[in-house]
Scaffold this active site. Structure first.
Site, PDB file in Angstrom:
ATOM      1  N   ARG A  57      13.179   3.094   0.716  1.00  0.00           N
ATOM      2  CA  ARG A  57      12.573   1.817   0.796  1.00  0.00           C
ATOM      3  C   ARG A  57      12.695   1.137  -0.550  1.00  0.00           C
ATOM      4  NH1 ARG A  57       7.025   1.468   3.373  1.00  0.00           N
ATOM      5  NH2 ARG A  57       7.470  -0.776   3.115  1.00  0.00           N
ATOM      6  N   ARG A 107       6.299  13.456   2.538  1.00  0.00           N
ATOM      7  CA  ARG A 107       6.310  12.216   3.283  1.00  0.00           C
ATOM      8  C   ARG A 107       5.139  11.393   3.355  1.00  0.00           C
ATOM      9  NH1 ARG A 107      10.518  11.885   6.371  1.00  0.00           N
ATOM     10  NH2 ARG A 107       9.661  10.171   7.422  1.00  0.00           N
ATOM     11  N   GLU A 148       4.595   7.052  -1.429  1.00  0.00           N
ATOM     12  CA  GLU A 148       5.715   6.342  -2.266  1.00  0.00           C
ATOM     13  C   GLU A 148       4.963   4.991  -2.322  1.00  0.00           C
ATOM     14  OE1 GLU A 148       5.740   4.284   1.806  1.00  0.00           O
ATOM     15  OE2 GLU A 148       5.345   6.433   1.154  1.00  0.00           O
ATOM     16  N   ASP A 149       3.984   4.333  -1.731  1.00  0.00           N
ATOM     17  CA  ASP A 149       3.294   3.129  -2.229  1.00  0.00           C
ATOM     18  C   ASP A 149       2.655   3.331  -3.457  1.00  0.00           C
ATOM     19  OD1 ASP A 149       1.706   4.852  -0.676  1.00  0.00           O
ATOM     20  OD2 ASP A 149       1.205   3.261   0.603  1.00  0.00           O
ATOM     21  N   GLY A 167      -7.810  14.210   6.902  1.00  0.00           N
ATOM     22  CA  GLY A 167      -7.461  14.660   5.496  1.00  0.00           C
ATOM     23  C   GLY A 167      -6.300  13.795   4.792  1.00  0.00           C
ATOM     24  N   HIS A 168      -6.311  12.599   5.477  1.00  0.00           N
ATOM     25  CA  HIS A 168      -5.380  11.455   4.670  1.00  0.00           C
ATOM     26  C   HIS A 168      -6.015  11.025   3.465  1.00  0.00           C
ATOM     27  CE1 HIS A 168      -2.915   7.904   4.005  1.00  0.00           C
ATOM     28  NE2 HIS A 168      -3.809   7.510   3.768  1.00  0.00           N
TER      29      HIS A 168
END
Length: 330
Positions: free
Chosen positions: A146, A254, A257-258, A293-294
């Site tokens: 992206r 995964r 990235e942000d 767990g995020h």
């Protein structure tokens, strides 16, 4: 005789006082008339000058060239109904110049999907304005896709958005105006925060906080790229200048990235992002942020990236941009 003289003097004094008051009244009225006349003269002169100035200055076109609009870069993955719905919505936004769909699926987009999306954009075209559609095909499936550099991108402003997030065009246009006032920073709708973890290390360990942390503390240091404006130059910096180990980490896990993009922009500017208040409509199912767990995984990303950058570049702020034209209290 004495009474007659006294009456004459009294009468004379009354006439004299009457004459003086009359003269004063006339003077005051003359002064007021002069003030009114001068005011009218000044107003008419300034008004005529203003009219002449307006006639001599052509109106600034809203969309003078391709650099003044913005491009949507939309990330998607096998959610064609959501993709159609999003493109149909955003194609109505006035200053949208083009839509670039980040395609990382093993099979190319179907002819049916291409035909549908082109028809949608064509139906929204008016006043000689046509929104261009591009599919940026990637061979590998990576969240870094992206932020790959787009060769045929015609605008400096990029609105990075996920296919399952809808914002009113009025909110997007306002965010674009805010970005134009600070084109080197990130301007977005989804804030997040970090803070020093005092329970670990000596001030070089951090924690990641989601929306409720932002709400509780009143501060933020990131805006997520799922709904944010930034300059297209950061595509090049992300792909070619940022440490490759960060991109490798994003691909492997995964995730994050942000956060990596937030680090990159903050490191380049030394400034905080700008959070724009806006109503968000999430039209898809829950994502990875709802998994257990995020927060811990995101905290790991923050600490790893800070170590790879050699410092903590994120800058906290409490500033929020609000479009006061549409609300009573702001």
């Amino acid at each position: 005789m004495r009474g007659s003289c006294w009456w004459n003097r009294r009468t004379e004094q009354r006439f004299r006082l009457l004459a003086i008051s009359t003269v004063k009244s006339v003077k005051i009225k003359l002064l007021l008339c002069c003030c009114v006349a001068f005011t009218l003269l000044a107003f008419s002169t300034s008004a005529s000058s203003f009219v002449l100035w307006k006639n001599q200055t052509p109106p600034t076109p809203r969309f003078p060239d391709s650099r003044k609009g913005y491009s949507i870069v939309m990330n998607t993955w096998k959610r064609y109904d959501l993709l159609k719905q999003s493109i149909k919505h955003y194609s109505s936004c006035p200053r949208l110049a083009s839509v670039h769909i980040v395609w990382s699926e093993p099979d190319p987009p179907s002819d049916f999907l291409l035909k549908f999306l082109h028809q949608v954009l064509k139906s929204k075209s008016k006043d000689g304005r046509y929104v261009k559609l591009r599919f940026d095909i990637n061979k590998e499936d990576s969240l870094n896709n992206r932020f790959k550099e787009i060769k045929d991108l015609e605008t400096d402003a990029v609105f990075s958005i996920d296919d399952d997030v809808i914002f009113p065009c009025s909110s997007v246009e306002f965010a674009f105006d805010v970005w134009q006032s600070a084109p080197d920073t990130m301007v977005g709708f989804v804030p997040r925060v970090h803070w020093v973890d005092s329970s670990k290390g000596n001030g070089n360990k951090f924690r990641y906080g989601g929306w409720w942390s932002v709400w509780w503390t009143g501060t933020y240091s990131m805006v997520l790229s799922k709904a944010a404006f930034f300059h297209r130059k950061y595509f090049n910096l992300y792909t070619k200048e940022m440490p490759s180990s960060i991109r490798e980490y994003v691909t492997k896990n995964r995730n994050c990235e942000d956060i990596a993009m937030s680090f990159l922009v903050a490191n380049a500017t030394g400034a905080p992002p700008i959070w724009v208040k806006g109503k968000i409509f999430e039209i898809g199912s829950t994502g990875i942020s709802s998994l257990g767990g995020h927060s811990e995984r995101r905290t790991e990303c923050v600490n790893r990236f800070a170590a790879l950058f050699g410092r903590m570049p994120l800058v906290s702020t409490s500033v929020k941009a609000v479009d006061s034209r549409n609300i009573w209290f702001w």
